[in-house]
Design an enzyme around this catalytic site. Sequence first.
Site, PDB file in Angstrom:
ATOM      1  N   SER A   1       0.789  -1.233   0.000  1.00  0.00           N
ATOM      2  CA  SER A   1       0.000   0.000   0.000  1.00  0.00           C
ATOM      3  C   SER A   1       0.819   1.281   0.000  1.00  0.00           C
ATOM      4  CB  SER A   1      -0.948   0.011   1.208  1.00  0.00           C
ATOM      5  OG  SER A   1      -0.227  -0.152   2.418  1.00  0.00           O
TER       6      SER A   1
ATOM      7  N   ASP B   1      -3.735   7.964   8.077  1.00  0.00           N
ATOM      8  CA  ASP B   1      -4.658   6.990   8.660  1.00  0.00           C
ATOM      9  C   ASP B   1      -3.918   6.205   9.739  1.00  0.00           C
ATOM     10  OD1 ASP B   1      -3.095   5.158   7.276  1.00  0.00           O
ATOM     11  OD2 ASP B   1      -4.640   4.619   5.816  1.00  0.00           O
TER      12      ASP B   1
ATOM     13  N   HIS C   1      -0.534   4.655   7.331  1.00  0.00           N
ATOM     14  CA  HIS C   1       0.165   5.292   6.216  1.00  0.00           C
ATOM     15  C   HIS C   1       0.499   6.753   6.490  1.00  0.00           C
ATOM     16  CE1 HIS C   1      -2.411   1.998   4.633  1.00  0.00           C
ATOM     17  NE2 HIS C   1      -1.258   1.665   4.057  1.00  0.00           N
TER      18      HIS C   1
END
Length: 373
Positions: free
Chosen positions: A47, A336, A339
């Site tokens: 991610s 978040d 991240h």
Amino acid sequence: MARENSSFIPLFLLFLSLFLCFFPYNCCCSNNNGVDQIKGMFVFGSSLVDNGNNNFILDNSAKANYFPYGIDFPFGPTGRFTNGKNVIDLLCERLMLPFIPRFADPLTRGSKIIHGVNFASAASGILDSTGLIAGNVITLNEQMRNFEEVTLPELEAQLGCKSAQSLPQYLFVVGTGGNDYSFNYFLNPNGNTSLEAFTANLTLTLSQKIKRLYSLGGRTFIVISINPIGCSPMIKINKPTQSGCVEEMNRAAQLFNRQLMSFVDSSKQEMPFSTLVFVNSYQILNDILQNPSSQGFEEASRPCCEVPSLSEGGNGVLCKRGGQACENRRNHVYFDGLHPSEAVNIQIATKAFLSPLKTEVYPINIKQLANIV
């Protein structure tokens, strides 16, 4: 007669050079082993470098294609796990490349792959078993197959030359490994498998993947370290009684990073005429966490967006769909539960590109790698 022939030769060479330059497919490939100019970038990982491949997977919960993700990105929520640009986007800007298209998008075909393709998939890891918690993900094995079996033949057709000629002009960026610890090793006890043995298997597996890319023609590689995963907000969100960082998780990340850095050194013998650069995002991010205010940050432990915990029906990682985000996103380290914010990504990309410190980027920075003056 001899004088006529001698004047013909320079004219012939002139017309030949003009012919070659008017047909770019015959001029685009280089036969040398150096990097004359970075033509594009191929990206593999999870991610932190994904730009929306999971959007095209139905049975997958690891997606960032909704607000408040992308609140500061020019095109809104695209699948990037931050408020704005990720590290790959920022490196592309430094290298004067366009944003790299995502492989899973049906439109990423033909001339659109000339500057590279992003194969990364959020929640994936180095191991095939990592990512099952999120449903279907594109494993690292699948990412590599997608490159080799789909993109590479198409790239050769577009450029009009074999990969051995063209790939030295591309960067291969690999950013993965954190999920193998957060959502595999520490989530599912591995019986008698020690942390050292698990890490050795991870780094061996990853090195084999990089060597495979080398065998296909890749010569220029960037490997990104694992971040200090034990300090991410998801730890506190899911375990409110937890104080400070989980040092065991950080120790795992450091162990992996040391072994990955060692591979950068050993690759000089194993992969002749190649160059590997290790971006130590762990060090860069950890320096920010240790003294946020000195680098322009005010909040280093809480996420910028609303992140529901496991007890609230979330996972402690992803922003609430349509939820609120902090107003000043530049002073938050994390967007978040896991991240970094765009502001942190900017620091990582800038230091990866320019830093003279081998503790931040080793053995040379990306500007030197790309031979940019």
